[in-house]
Design an enzyme around this catalytic site. Structure first.
Site, PDB file in Angstrom:
ATOM      1  N   HIS A 187      -8.384 -38.725 -86.991  1.00 29.73           N
ATOM      2  CA  HIS A 187      -9.817 -38.663 -86.668  1.00 29.73           C
ATOM      3  C   HIS A 187      -9.965 -38.036 -85.284  1.00 29.73           C
ATOM      4  CE1 HIS A 187     -11.347 -41.781 -89.657  1.00 29.73           C
ATOM      5  NE2 HIS A 187     -10.076 -42.139 -89.607  1.00 29.73           N
TER       6      HIS A 187
ATOM      7  N   ASN B 179      -5.545 -44.351 -88.180  1.00 25.57           N
ATOM      8  CA  ASN B 179      -5.444 -45.690 -88.762  1.00 25.57           C
ATOM      9  C   ASN B 179      -4.244 -45.719 -89.707  1.00 25.57           C
ATOM     10  OD1 ASN B 179      -7.784 -46.735 -87.478  1.00 25.57           O
ATOM     11  ND2 ASN B 179      -9.067 -45.688 -88.972  1.00 25.57           N
TER      12      ASN B 179
ATOM     13  N   ARG C 227     -15.374 -32.111 -91.682  1.00 26.37           N
ATOM     14  CA  ARG C 227     -16.240 -33.141 -91.089  1.00 26.37           C
ATOM     15  C   ARG C 227     -16.195 -34.422 -91.923  1.00 26.37           C
ATOM     16  NH1 ARG C 227     -18.450 -30.734 -86.934  1.00 26.37           N
ATOM     17  NH2 ARG C 227     -18.773 -28.479 -87.105  1.00 26.37           N
ATOM     18  N   ASP C 228     -16.151 -35.553 -91.220  1.00 25.56           N
ATOM     19  CA  ASP C 228     -16.175 -36.844 -91.908  1.00 25.56           C
ATOM     20  C   ASP C 228     -17.523 -37.014 -92.606  1.00 25.56           C
ATOM     21  OD1 ASP C 228     -14.416 -39.719 -91.453  1.00 25.56           O
ATOM     22  OD2 ASP C 228     -16.451 -39.890 -92.261  1.00 25.56           O
ATOM     23  N   ILE C 229     -17.494 -37.549 -93.806  1.00 28.47           N
ATOM     24  CA  ILE C 229     -18.704 -37.712 -94.611  1.00 28.47           C
ATOM     25  C   ILE C 229     -19.624 -38.791 -94.036  1.00 28.47           C
ATOM     26  CG2 ILE C 229     -17.927 -39.495 -96.247  1.00 28.47           C
ATOM     27  CD1 ILE C 229     -18.970 -37.659 -98.509  1.00 28.47           C
TER      28      ILE C 229
ATOM     29  N   HIS D  44      -4.365 -38.861 -91.906  1.00 30.50           N
ATOM     30  CA  HIS D  44      -5.473 -38.110 -91.308  1.00 30.50           C
ATOM     31  C   HIS D  44      -5.676 -38.537 -89.872  1.00 30.50           C
ATOM     32  CE1 HIS D  44      -7.026 -41.651 -93.473  1.00 30.50           C
ATOM     33  NE2 HIS D  44      -7.955 -41.737 -92.543  1.00 30.50           N
TER      34      HIS D  44
HETATM   35  P1  5GP Z   1      -9.677 -44.295 -92.613  1.00 32.32           P
HETATM   36  O1  5GP Z   1     -10.440 -45.575 -92.588  1.00 32.32           O
HETATM   37  O2  5GP Z   1      -8.786 -44.174 -93.830  1.00 32.32           O
HETATM   38  O3  5GP Z   1      -8.933 -44.032 -91.322  1.00 32.32           O
HETATM   39  O4  5GP Z   1     -10.757 -43.147 -92.669  1.00 32.32           O
HETATM   40  C1  5GP Z   1     -11.165 -42.526 -93.843  1.00 32.32           C
HETATM   41  C2  5GP Z   1     -12.329 -41.646 -93.458  1.00 32.32           C
HETATM   42  O5  5GP Z   1     -12.578 -40.759 -94.533  1.00 32.32           O
HETATM   43  C3  5GP Z   1     -13.634 -42.414 -93.203  1.00 32.32           C
HETATM   44  O6  5GP Z   1     -14.093 -42.123 -91.883  1.00 32.32           O
HETATM   45  C4  5GP Z   1     -14.578 -41.883 -94.270  1.00 32.32           C
HETATM   46  O7  5GP Z   1     -15.906 -41.754 -93.821  1.00 32.32           O
HETATM   47  C5  5GP Z   1     -13.964 -40.556 -94.647  1.00 32.32           C
HETATM   48  N1  5GP Z   1     -14.211 -40.146 -96.016  1.00 32.32           N
HETATM   49  C6  5GP Z   1     -14.085 -40.906 -97.128  1.00 32.32           C
HETATM   50  N2  5GP Z   1     -14.361 -40.198 -98.225  1.00 32.32           N
HETATM   51  C7  5GP Z   1     -14.666 -38.938 -97.804  1.00 32.32           C
HETATM   52  C8  5GP Z   1     -15.036 -37.738 -98.485  1.00 32.32           C
HETATM   53  O8  5GP Z   1     -15.146 -37.675 -99.716  1.00 32.32           O
HETATM   54  N3  5GP Z   1     -15.280 -36.643 -97.712  1.00 32.32           N
HETATM   55  C9  5GP Z   1     -15.161 -36.656 -96.347  1.00 32.32           C
HETATM   56  N4  5GP Z   1     -15.425 -35.529 -95.682  1.00 32.32           N
HETATM   57  N5  5GP Z   1     -14.807 -37.779 -95.678  1.00 32.32           N
HETATM   58  C10 5GP Z   1     -14.560 -38.907 -96.394  1.00 32.32           C
END
Ligand code: 5GP
Ligand code: ZN
Length: 114
Positions: free
Chosen positions: A102, A87, A29-31, A100
């Site tokens: 989403h 992204n 799950r996203d944080i 990753h």
């Molecule tokens: P991006 O912007 O790189 O596509 O998305 C990175 C995602 O990783 C963001 O939605 C952010 O909330 C999530 N994220 C960042 N740090 C952590 C973490 O330590 N744990 C989890 N579960 N998600 C994270």
């Protein structure tokens, strides 16, 4: 990569709410969820972004999508609909340099994204 956050999550060095795992993929799950369902589906091995997918990763892209399909069902959003986002690079706002996918669902979403 020792300093990569998502590598460390995959290695269980940093805790996460893991919802799926196999030998190649882990999903959690996203944080900072942007929808009632917000999962991140990643290859366990380090791949920085879509730009780095090559012959060394023959299974990764297809497996990410298949796991996303199954998790959408598991999370109860397969019928209502969901969005899959990867992204890639600066303009897309990629914050974590580990590939990753989403999976967002559980609410209606606008288009185009901002
Ligand atoms: P991006 O912007 O790189 O596509 O998305 C990175 C995602 O990783 C963001 O939605 C952010 O909330 C999530 N994220 C960042 N740090 C952590 C973490 O330590 N744990 C989890 N579960 N998600 C994270
Ligand atoms: Zn990594």
């Amino acid at each position: 990569m020792a300093e990569c956050l998502f590598c460390r999550i995959a290695a269980k060095e940093i805790p996460a709410q893991v919802v799926y795992e196999d030998e190649l993929i882990i999903a959690f799950r996203d944080i900072n969820p942007q929808a009632p369902v917000h999962l991140l589906i990643i290859p366990k091995g380090h791949v920085a972004s879509v730009r780095e997918i090559d012959e060394a990763h023959p299974l990764v892209a297809g497996r990410l999508l298949r796991v996303a399909r199954d998790l959408a069902k598991q999370e109860g959003v397969a019928e209502s609909g969901y969005r899959l986002v990867v992204n890639t690079g600066q303009d897309a706002g990629q914050a974590i340099a580990h590939l990753h996918l989403h999976l967002l669902g559980g609410r209606a979403m606008g288009w185009p994204p901002g």
